[in-house]
Design an enzyme around this catalytic site. Structure first.
Site, mmCIF file in Angstrom:
data_model
loop_
_atom_site.group_PDB
_atom_site.id
_atom_site.type_symbol
_atom_site.label_atom_id
_atom_site.label_comp_id
_atom_site.label_asym_id
_atom_site.label_seq_id
_atom_site.Cartn_x
_atom_site.Cartn_y
_atom_site.Cartn_z
ATOM 1 N N LYS A 253 0.839 -1.204 0.000
ATOM 2 C CA LYS A 253 0.000 0.000 0.000
ATOM 3 C C LYS A 253 0.863 1.237 0.000
ATOM 4 C CE LYS A 253 -3.204 -1.354 3.426
ATOM 5 N NZ LYS A 253 -4.137 -1.043 4.498
HETATM 6 N N1 GLU Z 1 -6.748 -3.527 9.546
HETATM 7 C C1 GLU Z 1 -6.309 -4.737 8.956
HETATM 8 C C2 GLU Z 1 -5.599 -4.434 7.644
HETATM 9 O O1 GLU Z 1 -5.785 -3.385 7.076
HETATM 10 C C3 GLU Z 1 -7.513 -5.604 8.679
HETATM 11 C C4 GLU Z 1 -7.341 -7.020 8.963
HETATM 12 C C5 GLU Z 1 -8.690 -7.683 9.207
HETATM 13 O O2 GLU Z 1 -9.540 -7.568 8.340
HETATM 14 O O3 GLU Z 1 -8.912 -8.253 10.275
HETATM 15 O O4 GLU Z 1 -4.834 -5.263 7.178
#
Ligand code: GLU
Length: 470
Positions: A253
């Site tokens: 990202k």
């Molecule tokens: N906040 C996590 C990420 O962006 C999400 C992981 C999840 O969906 O549990 O990778």
């Protein structure tokens, strides 16, 4: 029970197609079962936050036409939906675990932790917190708290046995408890870690299906131990394998790899991107490639998600995009393609421009391509080597071109119809057909071997220009 899924991105960069594919799977599982799709922003790691990332997440979901049942912009009963605004909630639950004996205060300083890390390094072992603070006496803990000694709260892991994770894609996964570190649940700044906030929020928000990247599969043992410690019901887990970049590497990202917004700005249609991505790692039972969102909702089955990672292939995405462009209504197509079309058309009328854009409708793979494809209508043409070789491949080509020139000079009213008739007359006069009939005139007038309808192309280039090019 109503199915509830959530997309829980961390705003640490710009959404790449792998993140988006996870969101699509989450959306489809919810909608397939008539359930709710939630959006939760996981911004507890404030140091990794990237400006503008949240706006990109909203925009992406909106463009892909996801109906968000609850989220930061339309709060339901489980709000707030941004983790940094839920700070107080996590502390309460962390203290509940301390109370129940599943977590403990840890007062170790950075220096002490560094020394532990160093010792692990010397022994060539990965660092794992040794749990020393779990043995502190009640009095000592109270005294430290009274004196405001900074602390974190850690989860107390079992040291023996194994924890089982049940996953729809990967089946029954056994994790050896001895590899589980007493992880931090609440940091010294009062913020929860991702690993803790995620479980608390999934429970409080009534999430029934957790869909996320496979990289979280091993961590899920820790989450299951948290669910058990609280006495909460675990969600159904669906871990999905990674989407690799075209170079076979992990997408990032932060580096802006294969970003949805970049693709959108180059003229890839969101429904085509969604369609392409969903088939990257999922195979429908029926033999069909182009799916509308409604058809996806009807046909999606998480049990058919693949275990192995897939590779992003822009050529395949272009194929899907071309199908969606072809299927657009003309008027909609014109509005859309004009956003990408940058040639100077000040001296052309609107009909001419629309005609030009329409003949390319079934030739485009993405929006921006229109500029390169239509160059010969605006700039001097230049033949490439392949064209030159073709033009010299048969002596009759000179005669064919002369015949066209004569005919074109004689057209009194320049129209597609008149040009089509000329092509027929040249065919009969010189007794040529196929490639010889079409290719020389196309190359001489546009400098290209291929293109849309020949008569339309010639008409749009214009009578004078063609005669002079001939
Ligand atoms: N906040 C996590 C990420 O962006 C999400 C992981 C999840 O969906 O549990 O990778």
């Amino acid at each position: 029970m109503k199915t509830r899924t959530r997309f829980a991105p961390s705003p640490t960069g710009f959404m790449h197609i792998g993140n988006l594919r996870t969101a699509i799977f989450e959306y489809l599982v919810a909608k397939r079962n008539g359930g709710d799709f939630l959006l939760r922003i996981e911004d507890t790691d404030q140091t990794r936050k990237v400006d503008g990332a949240i706006e990109f997440i909203y925009k992406t979901l909106e463009l892909c036409d996801f109906k968000i049942d609850e989220g930061p912009m339309n709060e339901g009963e489980c709000g707030p939906y941004i983790q940094s605004e839920r700070k107080d909630i996590y502390k309460k639950y962390a203290l509940e675990l301390v109370e129940k004996g599943h977590a403990y205060y840890c007062f170790c300083t950075e220096e002490e932790l560094d020394a532990m890390r160093e010792r692990a390094n010397l022994r060539k072992k990965p660092f794992m917190y040794d749990g020393r603070c779990s043995k502190l006496s009640k009095e000592r803990i109270e005294e430290n708290l009274k004196n405001n000694v900074p602390y974190v709260i850690r989860q107390k892991m079992p040291k023996m046995g194994e924890t089982i994770v049940l996953d729809v894609v990967y089946g029954r996964v056994k994790i050896d408890n001895s590899i589980l570190e007493d992880q931090i649940l609440l940091k010294s700044d009062g913020f929860p870690t991702y690993n803790f906030a995620n479980v608390v929020d999934d429970h409080l928000m009534g999430i029934t299906h957790v869909i996320r990247g496979k990289e979280y599969l091993d961590q899920t043992a820790k989450y299951n131990l948290l669910y058990d410690a609280f006495g909460w019901e675990k969600p159904t887990y669906i871990h999905v394998a990674m989407v690799l970049g075209e170079d076979g590497n992990k997408l990032s990202k932060r580096n802006g790899d294969a970003s949805f917004m970049d693709l959108y700005n180059e003229g890839y249609l969101p429904p085509a991107i969604v369609n392409y991505l969903v088939l990257l790692g999922w195979s429908p039972e029926i033999n069909q490639e182009v799916f509308s969102m409604d058809e996806l909702i009807k046909n999606f089955d998480e049990k058919r998600i693949s275990k192995s990672s897939s590779q992003y292939d822009v050529k395949k995405l272009q194929w899907f995009n071309a199908q969606y462009i072809k299927n657009m209504e003309d008027q909609k197509y014109l509005e859309w393609i004009k956003k990408y079309f940058h040639h100077d058309v000040a001296d052309k009328n609107e009909d001419w421009v629309d005609h030009l854009l329409l003949i390319y409708k079934s030739h485009l793979s993405y929006g921006e391509q229109i500029n390169e494809e239509t160059k010969s209508f605006f700039e001097d043409i230049e033949m490439n080597e392949e064209c030159k070789v073709f033009m010299e491949s048969d002596p009759i080509i000179k005669d064919i071109l002369m015949a066209y020139k004569e005919e074109f000079i004689n057209i009194s009213s320049w129209s597609v119809d008149a040009i089509s008739k000329v092509i027929l007359r040249v065919k009969e006069k010189l007794n040529v057909k196929g490639k010889l009939l079409y290719m020389p005139i196309r190359i001489a007038s546009s400098g290209l071997m291929h293109g849309p309808e020949l008569a339309d192309t010639l008409y749009l280039i214009g009578q004078d220009k063609i005669i002079s090019r001939l």
